[in-house]
Design a protein around this motif. Structure first.
Motif, PDB file in Angstrom:
ATOM      1  N   SER A 179      57.925  35.519  14.297  1.00 38.21           N
ATOM      2  CA  SER A 179      57.652  35.681  12.868  1.00 38.21           C
ATOM      3  C   SER A 179      56.911  34.477  12.279  1.00 38.21           C
ATOM      4  CB  SER A 179      58.974  35.871  12.116  1.00 38.21           C
ATOM      5  OG  SER A 179      59.694  34.647  12.145  1.00 38.21           O
ATOM      6  N   GLY A 180      56.691  33.452  13.072  1.00 37.13           N
ATOM      7  CA  GLY A 180      55.987  32.261  12.578  1.00 37.13           C
ATOM      8  C   GLY A 180      56.876  31.338  11.755  1.00 37.13           C
ATOM      9  N   ALA A 181      58.194  31.593  11.749  1.00 34.21           N
ATOM     10  CA  ALA A 181      59.100  30.801  10.904  1.00 34.21           C
ATOM     11  C   ALA A 181      59.168  29.344  11.351  1.00 34.21           C
ATOM     12  CB  ALA A 181      60.490  31.429  10.928  1.00 34.21           C
ATOM     13  N   ILE A 182      59.154  29.113  12.654  1.00 30.28           N
ATOM     14  CA  ILE A 182      59.280  27.737  13.144  1.00 30.28           C
ATOM     15  C   ILE A 182      58.105  26.893  12.643  1.00 30.28           C
ATOM     16  CG2 ILE A 182      59.361  26.269  15.212  1.00 30.28           C
ATOM     17  CD1 ILE A 182      60.939  28.480  16.599  1.00 30.28           C
ATOM     18  N   GLU A 183      56.897  27.435  12.754  1.00 30.88           N
ATOM     19  CA  GLU A 183      55.706  26.704  12.276  1.00 30.88           C
ATOM     20  C   GLU A 183      55.779  26.457  10.773  1.00 30.88           C
ATOM     21  OE1 GLU A 183      55.430  28.897  14.745  1.00 30.88           O
ATOM     22  OE2 GLU A 183      54.782  27.380  16.198  1.00 30.88           O
ATOM     23  N   ARG A 184      56.267  27.462  10.028  1.00 34.98           N
ATOM     24  CA  ARG A 184      56.346  27.294   8.564  1.00 34.98           C
ATOM     25  C   ARG A 184      57.236  26.112   8.185  1.00 34.98           C
ATOM     26  NH1 ARG A 184      56.517  32.711   8.364  1.00 34.98           N
ATOM     27  NH2 ARG A 184      58.748  32.871   7.944  1.00 34.98           N
ATOM     28  N   GLY A 185      58.304  25.916   8.929  1.00 30.86           N
ATOM     29  CA  GLY A 185      59.212  24.806   8.651  1.00 30.86           C
ATOM     30  C   GLY A 185      58.629  23.450   9.041  1.00 30.86           C
ATOM     31  N   LEU A 186      57.586  23.480   9.849  1.00 30.61           N
ATOM     32  CA  LEU A 186      57.034  22.218  10.369  1.00 30.61           C
ATOM     33  C   LEU A 186      55.648  21.935   9.803  1.00 30.61           C
ATOM     34  CD1 LEU A 186      58.163  22.550  14.113  1.00 30.61           C
ATOM     35  CD2 LEU A 186      59.143  21.062  12.367  1.00 30.61           C
ATOM     36  N   ARG A 187      55.462  22.292   8.521  1.00 29.20           N
ATOM     37  CA  ARG A 187      54.133  22.092   7.923  1.00 29.20           C
ATOM     38  C   ARG A 187      53.731  20.623   7.869  1.00 29.20           C
ATOM     39  NH1 ARG A 187      55.136  26.264   3.896  1.00 29.20           N
ATOM     40  NH2 ARG A 187      55.770  24.631   2.468  1.00 29.20           N
ATOM     41  N   THR A 188      54.722  19.699   7.825  1.00 31.44           N
ATOM     42  CA  THR A 188      54.375  18.278   7.718  1.00 31.44           C
ATOM     43  C   THR A 188      54.305  17.597   9.090  1.00 31.44           C
ATOM     44  OG1 THR A 188      56.699  17.681   7.487  1.00 31.44           O
ATOM     45  CG2 THR A 188      55.480  18.049   5.445  1.00 31.44           C
ATOM     46  N   LEU A 189      54.312  18.404  10.145  1.00 28.91           N
ATOM     47  CA  LEU A 189      54.282  17.823  11.495  1.00 28.91           C
ATOM     48  C   LEU A 189      52.864  17.426  11.897  1.00 28.91           C
ATOM     49  CD1 LEU A 189      55.538  17.281  14.355  1.00 28.91           C
ATOM     50  CD2 LEU A 189      55.052  19.669  14.869  1.00 28.91           C
ATOM     51  N   ARG A 190      52.740  16.208  12.410  1.00 30.55           N
ATOM     52  CA  ARG A 190      51.450  15.779  12.951  1.00 30.55           C
ATOM     53  C   ARG A 190      51.668  15.212  14.351  1.00 30.55           C
ATOM     54  NH1 ARG A 190      48.281  10.946  10.618  1.00 30.55           N
ATOM     55  NH2 ARG A 190      47.005  10.802  12.491  1.00 30.55           N
ATOM     56  N   VAL A 191      50.835  15.634  15.297  1.00 25.12           N
ATOM     57  CA  VAL A 191      50.939  15.099  16.651  1.00 25.12           C
ATOM     58  C   VAL A 191      49.970  13.932  16.775  1.00 25.12           C
ATOM     59  CG1 VAL A 191      50.613  15.591  19.102  1.00 25.12           C
ATOM     60  CG2 VAL A 191      51.527  17.372  17.585  1.00 25.12           C
ATOM     61  N   LEU A 192      50.482  12.783  17.224  1.00 22.13           N
ATOM     62  CA  LEU A 192      49.614  11.617  17.391  1.00 22.13           C
ATOM     63  C   LEU A 192      49.157  11.557  18.847  1.00 22.13           C
ATOM     64  CD1 LEU A 192      51.667   8.989  15.358  1.00 22.13           C
ATOM     65  CD2 LEU A 192      49.914  10.589  14.554  1.00 22.13           C
ATOM     66  N   GLU A 193      47.851  11.717  19.054  1.00 21.77           N
ATOM     67  CA  GLU A 193      47.332  11.753  20.427  1.00 21.77           C
ATOM     68  C   GLU A 193      47.087  10.350  20.972  1.00 21.77           C
ATOM     69  OE1 GLU A 193      46.707  14.062  22.703  1.00 21.77           O
ATOM     70  OE2 GLU A 193      47.364  15.805  21.534  1.00 21.77           O
ATOM     71  N   THR A 194      46.415   9.509  20.192  1.00 21.09           N
ATOM     72  CA  THR A 194      45.986   8.217  20.743  1.00 21.09           C
ATOM     73  C   THR A 194      46.965   7.106  20.368  1.00 21.09           C
ATOM     74  OG1 THR A 194      44.746   7.577  18.780  1.00 21.09           O
ATOM     75  CG2 THR A 194      43.580   8.926  20.408  1.00 21.09           C
ATOM     76  N   SER A 195      46.910   6.010  21.141  1.00 26.11           N
ATOM     77  CA  SER A 195      47.801   4.892  20.815  1.00 26.11           C
ATOM     78  C   SER A 195      47.337   4.180  19.540  1.00 26.11           C
ATOM     79  CB  SER A 195      47.912   3.919  21.993  1.00 26.11           C
ATOM     80  OG  SER A 195      46.649   3.663  22.523  1.00 26.11           O
ATOM     81  N   GLU A 196      46.041   4.322  19.178  1.00 25.11           N
ATOM     82  CA  GLU A 196      45.573   3.749  17.896  1.00 25.11           C
ATOM     83  C   GLU A 196      46.280   4.464  16.736  1.00 25.11           C
ATOM     84  OE1 GLU A 196      43.269   4.657  20.340  1.00 25.11           O
ATOM     85  OE2 GLU A 196      43.252   2.546  20.965  1.00 25.11           O
ATOM     86  N   GLN A 197      46.347   5.800  16.832  1.00 26.23           N
ATOM     87  CA  GLN A 197      47.043   6.569  15.779  1.00 26.23           C
ATOM     88  C   GLN A 197      48.502   6.136  15.699  1.00 26.23           C
ATOM     89  OE1 GLN A 197      46.241  10.467  17.382  1.00 26.23           O
ATOM     90  NE2 GLN A 197      44.734  10.929  15.786  1.00 26.23           N
ATOM     91  N   SER A 198      49.090   5.890  16.871  1.00 25.28           N
ATOM     92  CA  SER A 198      50.489   5.491  16.926  1.00 25.28           C
ATOM     93  C   SER A 198      50.681   4.132  16.250  1.00 25.28           C
ATOM     94  CB  SER A 198      50.925   5.433  18.394  1.00 25.28           C
ATOM     95  OG  SER A 198      52.196   4.878  18.510  1.00 25.28           O
TER      96      SER A 198
END
Ligand SMILES: [Zn+2]
Length: 482
Positions: A325-344
């Motif tokens: 139902s897409g509920a999990i994604e809706r709850g995680l709207r503020t989630l960001r994945v950091l790929e690089t160590s610079e972003q980290s």
């Protein structure tokens, strides 16, 4: 029949069992030693395992402490030796071993750069080529219990020896896998082994998960065994119920939002991170919480989450429905994945409240280290320990209340609140271990592994109290004759 313990005996890493029936040799798991005293030399020592003489390998699940030394065997395995595992375990093993090879090669290159002229530098433990030869041998066991998940249509032709999911893997040896509820695709293994002295059933519990937690189905205990190897990580204590854990987590996040402070969560990339994200999604959807940013500072955890999404049939029904139902994604709207160590690293300059999930789970390396270095001395910051912290790890020192710790070579005062949420653990607590064992008829001989000494002595006493006459607590290098 003889079973040699290759590791995880009196400790929680390096799982491996070599079964020799006289007619066949089968290896169950071959994990890496991690944490204190886990040197390259210790990992390179194959102990009783002669790869050239193995007939088959079986994996309980993908975690590095169960699969991490397979690449050391790969080049010398006979052509017909397959590595049997569930389909999700195969995908996760590939991810975990490739990451491990990248770390080995990276460490080696760093050692070369820092070496003095003429100094000898050991080669990496293994590299991508060895991992590749492991992954080519992985062979899916499509059928594992409970019954709702059986799908013989996905089995390779001729793989199933008969009904009930039994699979012939070597001369006189058949196995069946049962849900272990620990991470995606995790299994306990029942093995019927016929040797020169008749047939015996040996059960390897693998790592057993908690009951009534999201995503992973409940463990499915076996009912018969002549000998059972049971994990004992939390053999001495129970966790708080999951619902209480989530409400405690809610309090922590509310406080962080109020204090405009960070919540640091060291977490394993596979299993723990997905449970944490699931819980955060639930909290943000249902509880009118301030939607503070969530940073998943682990590209590997993001890839593991993707593998979770591609195997919905290995998750529980509730998670399947929420995902559809897409509920999990809706709850995680503020989630960001950091790929690089610079972003980290950029997060170090960021003010305000946020949740940072990063590895390693035991705070012995990885990106969590610089987050701790930059935050653990600040009032208002909270660190949430969600998993087992082995003796000697930075994580263990923090949860035991150290006033100051050394991080990345620097001494740091601890002013952050250190909290432990054991209810998020991927391992069953004491009562769940006893529940699992209680399904076995006739209280069979039991060997406790995958636990530190105190935990397994405590569980051994409980099992003896329940009428199990023979409870072994073998050390590494021990062997059990059956
Ligand atoms: Zn595990």
């Amino acid at each position: 029949m003889r079973i040699d313990l290759c590791g995880a005996a009196g400790e929680v890493t390096g799982s491996g069992y070599l079964v020799d029936t006289g007619r066949a040799r089968v290896l169950i798991d071959f994990g890496m030693f991690q944490g204190r005293g886990a040197t390259d030399a210790r990992n390179r020592d194959l102990g009783p395992v002669d790869p050239a003489r193995l007939d088959a390998i079986v994996l309980t699940h993908a975690h590095l402490d169960h699969t991490g030394r397979l690449p050391l065997l790969a080049e010398r395995l006979p052509r017909q030796c397959r590595i049997h595992a569930t389909a999700p375990t195969i995908d996760l093993t590939r991810l975990i071993l490739e990451d491990s090879a990248r770390i080995q090669v990276g460490d080696h290159e760093r050692d070369l750069r820092h070496a003095r002229p003429g100094e000898r530098v050991d080669p990496p433990l293994y590299a991508h080529a060895e991992v590749e030869s492991v992954t080519q041998r992985l062979s899916p066991v499509a059928v594992w219990t409970p019954a709702e998940r059986r799908n013989p249509a996905h089995c390779p032709p001729g793989a199933l020896a008969g009904g009930d999911g039994w699979l012939q893997i070597a001369d006189g040896v058949r196995i069946r896998m049962r849900e272990a509820g620990h991470i995606l695709g995790s299994a306990s293994i029942e093995m019927d082994a016929a040797g020169t002295g008749g047939s015996r059933r040996v059960v390897f519990s693998g790592d057993i998960g908690q009951r009534d937690t999201p995503i992973h189905p409940d463990p499915d205990p076996p009912s018969e065994a002549d000998l059972v190897f049971l994990e004992s990580t939390y053999g001495d204590r129970n966790h708080r119920p999951f619902a209480e854990t989530v409400s405690e987590f809610q309090t922590i996040i509310r406080a962080a939002a109020w204090d405009r402070a960070k919540v640091l969560i060291p977490a394993f990339a596979v299993g723990r991170t997905q449970i944490l994200l699931w819980s955060l999604s639930e909290l943000f959807r249902r509880h009118a919480m301030p939607r503070i940013p969530i940073y998943l500072d682990s590209p590997m955890a993001a890839r593991a989450s993707e593998i979770y999404r591609t195997h919905p049939c290995a998750t529980d029904a509730e998670t399947r429905a929420l995902q559809a139902s897409g509920a999990i994604e809706r709850g995680l709207r503020t989630l960001r994945v950091l790929e690089t160590s610079e972003q980290s690293r950029a997060l170090n300059d960021e003010w305000g409240s946020s949740i940072i999930i990063a590895g390693s789970g035991t705070c012995d390396g990885g990106r969590i280290m610089h987050h701790l270095l930059h935050n653990v001395w600040k009032q208002g910051v909270q660190m949430v320990a969600t998993g087992f912290m082995p003796e000697g790890s930075l994580g263990r020192r923090l949860i035991e209340g150290a006033r100051s710790v050394r991080i990345l070579g620097r001494s740091v005062e601890v002013r952050a609140k250190i909290r432990t949420l054991g209810g998020f653990s991927a391992h069953a607590g004491r009562d769940d271990l006893l529940w699992w064992h209680g399904h076995l008829q006739d209280a069979p001989r039991t060997a406790l592994t995958h636990g530190e000494q105190r935990q397994r002595e405590s569980l051994a006493a409980a099992l003896r109290g329940r009428g199990v006459r023979t409870v072994d607590v073998p050390m590494r290098g021990a062997s059990i004759e059956l």
